[in-house]
Design an enzyme around this catalytic site. Structure first.
Site, PDB file in Angstrom:
ATOM      1  N   LYS A  92      13.587  -3.468  -2.271  1.00 48.95           N
ATOM      2  CA  LYS A  92      13.780  -4.018  -3.617  1.00 48.95           C
ATOM      3  C   LYS A  92      12.611  -3.668  -4.531  1.00 48.95           C
ATOM      4  CE  LYS A  92      14.171  -8.255  -2.179  1.00 48.95           C
ATOM      5  NZ  LYS A  92      14.080  -8.007  -0.730  1.00 48.95           N
ATOM      6  N   ARG A 166      16.843 -17.760  -5.375  1.00 50.26           N
ATOM      7  CA  ARG A 166      16.895 -17.570  -3.929  1.00 50.26           C
ATOM      8  C   ARG A 166      17.956 -18.445  -3.263  1.00 50.26           C
ATOM      9  NH1 ARG A 166      12.639 -14.684  -1.781  1.00 50.26           N
ATOM     10  NH2 ARG A 166      10.840 -14.330  -3.126  1.00 50.26           N
ATOM     11  N   ARG A 205       5.080   0.092   9.204  1.00 50.48           N
ATOM     12  CA  ARG A 205       4.454  -0.181   7.914  1.00 50.48           C
ATOM     13  C   ARG A 205       3.013  -0.658   8.087  1.00 50.48           C
ATOM     14  NH1 ARG A 205       7.860  -3.871   4.005  1.00 50.48           N
ATOM     15  NH2 ARG A 205       7.461  -5.451   5.618  1.00 50.48           N
ATOM     16  N   ARG A 238       0.884  -6.428   8.190  1.00 51.90           N
ATOM     17  CA  ARG A 238       1.220  -7.747   7.676  1.00 51.90           C
ATOM     18  C   ARG A 238       1.521  -8.681   8.848  1.00 51.90           C
ATOM     19  NH1 ARG A 238       5.451  -5.971   2.870  1.00 51.90           N
ATOM     20  NH2 ARG A 238       3.879  -5.320   1.333  1.00 51.90           N
ATOM     21  N   ARG A 249      13.334 -14.319   9.372  1.00 51.82           N
ATOM     22  CA  ARG A 249      13.473 -14.070   7.930  1.00 51.82           C
ATOM     23  C   ARG A 249      14.882 -13.556   7.607  1.00 51.82           C
ATOM     24  NH1 ARG A 249       9.044 -10.215   5.771  1.00 51.82           N
ATOM     25  NH2 ARG A 249       9.913 -10.903   3.775  1.00 51.82           N
TER      26      ARG A 249
END
Length: 342
Positions: A92, A166, A205, A238, A249
């Site tokens: 996104k 959300r 990542r 992360r 998630r």
């Protein structure tokens, strides 16, 4: 890309399968499609990521006196008022960033707006700061004030809103507010990226936390392994970039976003609909970007490229033309290859 690990499927699927199935069947991957199944009853059980019960809205204003508006457009020209949905790691931020970089579109992040309120010590900012400090969740009406304080200043601008809504309740509050102001949402984008692709993406990542620069070992590796290209400082992972946290998630995403997509799908299916819902499918942002740009250009012709982008393109063409003239003067003119806009 290998399939998801067995433990991840066993953890995720029992609780998220119905929502995942809805997403795959209710949002066909055809750019421009706006027909979807009717929204489920609004009395469904509260989603995992739903915020606390609404409190009474507080009146306030940002410390600004000038509305960020552009000259009014022709009445027949539609304004882009867009929100984008996608699983964690679907791209996104990358895709909205490309749109804002190339086109004259304002991007707003809920987190940035909230930090602005807190820094300026507005009434809602002080309330939000106290709630966050105590570990609580901001009520929906407080979040609405945070967001609409900026949206109300953008009456004649194209914009993208990131991070809100959300939940179904937040979506309904936002719709009511925008309808009252005569500035309803015009485009809802749903990014459909396979779960296993996203898992591989976040596993590869690495980030430079001070700047926010993101690298991926598969398609965007750092020049020096483990170090930021610009500062040379070490890269880190992360905390949530692991399969177990990703599964949780993803489960939360399905629980909160499926009702939202159904709600907007029902709106887009109405006879007098002003909002278009499209689902764009792909495995990478590079695959999805042409679809997204095509939807924006075809449905919102009033969206213009930024002048600096046009200048860069024009300068590149001028330099290429001069080079060709020089080569023709020397009797060696190769075939012209058109340059893309950058």
């Amino acid at each position: 890309m290998s399939s998801l690990p067995g433990p991840l499927y066993s953890f995720l699927r029992p609780s998220a399968s119905s929502a995942a199935s809805w997403l795959r069947t209710a949002a066909p991957a055809v750019a421009g499609s706006s027909r979807h199944a009717a929204a489920p009853a609004l009395g469904t059980r509260r989603a995992i990521s739903q915020s606390a019960a609404p409190r009474k809205a507080l009146p306030f204003s940002l410390n600004t006196t000038r509305s960020e508006t552009a000259p009014a457009q022709d009445a027949s020209s539609k304004l882009l008022r867009m929100i984008m949905f996608g699983k964690p790691g679907a791209g996104k931020g990358t895709l909205s960033g490309r749109l804002v970089k190339k086109y004259d579109i304002v991007s707003m992040s809920t987190g940035d707006l909230l930090r602005q309120h807190i820094a300026e010590k507005t009434e809602v900012g002080l309330l939000a700061e106290s709630i966050v400090a105590s570990g609580g969740l901001l009520p929906d009406d407080v979040m609405l004030k945070v967001v609409t304080s900026k949206l109300d200043l953008l009456q004649n601008r194209h914009w993208i809103l990131d991070g809100f809504p959300r939940t179904l309740g937040q979506g309904q509050l936002l719709d009511q507010h925008l309808t009252t102001k005569g500035t309803p949402l015009s485009l809802i984008v749903n990014l459909d990226v396979p779960d296993d692709v996203i898992l591989g993406r976040i596993s590869d990542r690495w980030v430079h936390l001070p700047s926010g620069r993101v690298y991926n070992l598969s398609y965007n590796p750092p020049k020096v392994a483990g170090h930021d290209d610009e500062t040379g400082e070490p890269l880190t992972k992360r905390p949530d970039d692991n399969p177990e946290i990703f599964a949780r998630r993803l489960e939360q995403f399905y629980a909160s976003t499926s009702p939202l997509l159904a709600y907007y799908g029902a709106q887009a299916a109405g006879l007098a609909a002003t909002t278009r819902l499209v689902t764009l499918s792909g495995s990478t942002s590079d695959e999805i970007w042409p679809q997204l740009e095509g939807v924006v250009r075809s449905n919102f012709p009033g969206v213009r490229e930024r002048q600096e982008v046009k200048r860069r393109s024009s300068l590149s063409d001028a330099l290429l033309a001069q080079r060709e003239r020089d080569q023709r003067a020397e009797g060696d003119a190769p075939a012209r290859i058109p340059l893309r806009n950058v």
